[in-house]
Design an enzyme around this catalytic site. Sequence first.
Site, PDB file in Angstrom:
ATOM      1  N   LEU A 135      -3.743  -1.792  -7.600  1.00 14.92           N
ATOM      2  CA  LEU A 135      -2.729  -0.880  -8.133  1.00 14.92           C
ATOM      3  C   LEU A 135      -1.454  -0.962  -7.305  1.00 14.92           C
ATOM      4  O   LEU A 135      -1.494  -1.237  -6.108  1.00 14.92           O
ATOM      5  CB  LEU A 135      -3.252   0.571  -8.117  1.00 14.92           C
ATOM      6  CG  LEU A 135      -4.528   0.869  -8.904  1.00 14.92           C
ATOM      7  CD1 LEU A 135      -4.900   2.341  -8.739  1.00 14.92           C
ATOM      8  CD2 LEU A 135      -4.364   0.521 -10.375  1.00 14.92           C
ATOM      9  N   ASP A 136      -0.311  -0.691  -7.958  1.00 14.47           N
ATOM     10  CA  ASP A 136       0.945  -0.578  -7.231  1.00 14.47           C
ATOM     11  C   ASP A 136       0.835   0.524  -6.183  1.00 14.47           C
ATOM     12  O   ASP A 136       0.017   1.451  -6.313  1.00 14.47           O
ATOM     13  CB  ASP A 136       2.093  -0.231  -8.194  1.00 14.47           C
ATOM     14  CG  ASP A 136       2.397  -1.345  -9.167  1.00 14.47           C
ATOM     15  OD1 ASP A 136       2.074  -2.504  -8.852  1.00 14.47           O
ATOM     16  OD2 ASP A 136       2.951  -1.049 -10.242  1.00 14.47           O
ATOM     17  N   ARG A 137       1.690   0.452  -5.190  1.00 15.59           N
ATOM     18  CA  ARG A 137       1.679   1.436  -4.104  1.00 15.59           C
ATOM     19  C   ARG A 137       1.767   2.875  -4.635  1.00 15.59           C
ATOM     20  O   ARG A 137       1.046   3.754  -4.165  1.00 15.59           O
ATOM     21  CB  ARG A 137       2.843   1.152  -3.150  1.00 15.59           C
ATOM     22  CG  ARG A 137       2.997   2.167  -2.016  1.00 15.59           C
ATOM     23  CD  ARG A 137       4.153   1.812  -1.110  1.00 15.59           C
ATOM     24  NE  ARG A 137       4.423   2.862  -0.151  1.00 15.59           N
ATOM     25  CZ  ARG A 137       5.212   3.910  -0.392  1.00 15.59           C
ATOM     26  NH1 ARG A 137       5.815   4.027  -1.564  1.00 15.59           N
ATOM     27  NH2 ARG A 137       5.411   4.826   0.539  1.00 15.59           N
ATOM     28  N   THR A 149       1.102   3.975  -7.729  1.00 16.48           N
ATOM     29  CA  THR A 149       0.108   4.306  -8.746  1.00 16.48           C
ATOM     30  C   THR A 149      -1.155   4.841  -8.090  1.00 16.48           C
ATOM     31  O   THR A 149      -1.643   4.279  -7.107  1.00 16.48           O
ATOM     32  CB  THR A 149      -0.241   3.068  -9.594  1.00 16.48           C
ATOM     33  OG1 THR A 149       0.949   2.539 -10.167  1.00 16.48           O
ATOM     34  CG2 THR A 149      -1.214   3.422 -10.700  1.00 16.48           C
TER      35      THR A 149
END
Length: 238
Positions: free
Chosen positions: A47-49, A51
Amino acid sequence: WILVDKPPFMAAHPSKPSDRATLWHYLSDLLAFECVNGGQISIITRLDRETSGITLVAKHRAAARTLCRQMELHRVRKSYLALVWGWPVQDAWEVDAPLARQGLHSPSKIWLKQTIHPAGSPASTRFSVLQRFERPSSNGTRFALVRAFPKTGRMHQIRVHLQKSGHSIVGDKIYGPDESCYLEFIETSWSERLESQLLLNRHALHAEQLTLEETGHTWIAPLPPDFQRFLSEATRPY
């Protein structure tokens, strides 16, 4: 393998030697016994930072190979929740639009920014509206809670496809009201001006559910606190 409910603002992997508070580091501490005895940590659903939500992690190479193969065969089903600007006209819709790095095809001030381009990789996402609402503290601005079902797993896919739909994610510094918000954030960090534009200090995207078809297991991550606070002010639900 294990599943982790990742909080927002935690990077999955270190991007430079000084990074010490990443998910990978915490997993290395948690799974130290396994690692000493031949294990290997592989974050399968990264996941993105910003998210939050469910992250699937393999504890050794054989499990990583198996899970990656299941991902390739689309046998790992995922759904996300997003808070978006505006009220979608449709209750359900699908975006099928290929994605590419914007800088490869046109000038871009943001290296990681993705864009829809015919030469890009295939990407498809289904969306459904769970709730339409307004917030008094936002002067009656309209918002919606949307569930996203990505059929593919491209970088920033849900965020770009929601922007294409005309309903960017609340708090998104790159695909929200103005990409300059991201550049300003890099220079000055979070500020009152950015808060007035974006409302949330991170993009409101949450990996809500993951199902392994091979085993029939399903896991659900509860709404994070910032989602709960944002929705607690909802009025005129529709």
